[in-house]
Design a protein around this motif. Structure first.
Motif: not given
Length: 355
Positions: A111-135
């Motif tokens: 079970i994996m969880e990715i959360r945007g942390a420091a960096g506001g919108d950019e942190a959330n965009i990076f979370s999406g990039d990480l999810f795509k990477m794992y996909q």
């Protein structure tokens, strides 16, 4: 180590002999138990037998070298000594690895969880990039991903996404992803071309099955149902199918909303809650042991495990000082990093075992 290997070989030989006995062969339960035990130690026993055979040839060639006067035989003996020495060294290294204690969760799903942390919108965009990477990594490995819960970021990506990953030995490969992932790049919203630093936290939990007893009493949880806002289609949003479970003692909150069925969402949420409670137990145990889980990380925001540097096209894993191409990694090719982490963990375990 030699004495341990002799004992394992002796036990393996003993089991194989017992499996041919009529009273064991006709007792299905006993036969299955012994067969299972034999399977667990078979590779160690077989490899050690190879080592013993090579050792015997080595000794024989040594005797020839010390006692023979025929130059041709002496030359052949010298050649064989080199061959057997090299073979024994390789087999010894393999045996060291086979004798290492295995991670009890290596065969489990994740079970994996990715959360945007420091960096506001950019942190959330990076979370999406990480999810795509794992996909993409999971596609390459033949693993199956299923989204359990997600909250989209206002500018893209995810402020949080939870998903399960199923496949062969998933935990053994993805347990190292746990921790703070840092990105350095120029955000799309940056007009002056300045490089920003943002972070996302990745949590990796083994999916707990029925073999591990984690008791959740009804009085210890609060269950809420609500209308889903997930990506499960329009019909998902027409009923109160999403489930949120709050564990009162620990304050852990788990949500599942990807399924249309409230019952299925509740089952999924309970499974994730069990995994989170199991993680708490493991943390308590690991605080009392030196162990190897430090490589898997704690998930605390202060713990930076990896940096994704876009201007330099480089990903660096700080735990082992390993760097590789960012472009390749973001396309799902995590193998080089994961293999390096596995090799490092094995080396550390061998060092701790004192071999």
């Amino acid at each position: 180590m030699y004495e341990s290997l002799l004992a394992i070989k002796s036990r393996h030989d003993e089991i194989l002999k017992k499996l041919t006995e009529p009273e064991v062969f006709n007792d299905i339960k006993k036969y299955q138990e012994l067969n299972k035990e034999a399977s667990k130690i078979e590779e160690i026993a077989t490899t050690f037998k190879e080592f013993l055979a090579s050792e015997e040839l080595f000794k024989l060639s040594k005797d020839i070298l010390n006692n023979e006067k025929d130059q041709e035989l002496i030359t052949l003996a010298k050649e064989d000594i080199e061959i057997q020495e090299e073979k024994m060294m390789k087999l010894e290294e393999k045996l060291k690895e086979l004798l290492l204690p295995q991670d009890e969760n290596d065969d489990k799903n994740v079970i994996m969880e990715i959360r945007g942390a420091a960096g506001g919108d950019e942190a959330n965009i990076f979370s999406g990039d990480l999810f795509k990477m794992y996909q993409k990594y999971c596609e390459n490995e033949g693993f199956k991903i299923k989204i359990v819960d997600s909250t989209y970021g206002t500018a893209g990506g995810f402020s949080q996404i939870v998903f399960t990953i199923k496949g062969e030995k998933v935990w053994s490969k993805l347990k190292f992803e746990r921790g703070v992932h840092r990105v350095q790049r120029v955000p799309q919203t940056e007009t002056q071309g300045r490089v920003h630093t943002s972070t996302a936290t990745v949590t990796v939990l083994p999916e707990i099955d029925d073999t591990i007893n984690i008791e959740i009493k009804p009085e210890d949880i609060e269950v809420n149902v609500f209308r889903s806002s997930g990506a499960g289609g329009q019909s998902v949003n027409t009923t109160d199918s999403a489930v949120r479970i709050i564990h009162k003692k620990t304050g852990i909150v788990v949500t599942s909303q990807d399924e249309r069925s409230q019952i299925t969402n509740k089952e999924t949420a309970l499974k994730i809650l069990k995994s989170k409670l199991y993680e708490l137990e493991v943390k308590k145990r690991d605080e009392e042991e030196s162990g190897m889980r430090k490589l898997a990380g704690t998930g605390d925001r202060s713990e930076k495990i990896r940096t994704y540097n876009y201007p330099q096209d480089r990903v660096t894993d700080h735990r082992i000082g390993f760097s590789t191409s960012l472009k390749i990694v973001m396309e799902g090719s995590l193998d080089k990093i994961i293999d390096a982490l596995i090799a490092f963990e094995k080396a550390e375990k061998i060092k701790e075992a004192g071999y």
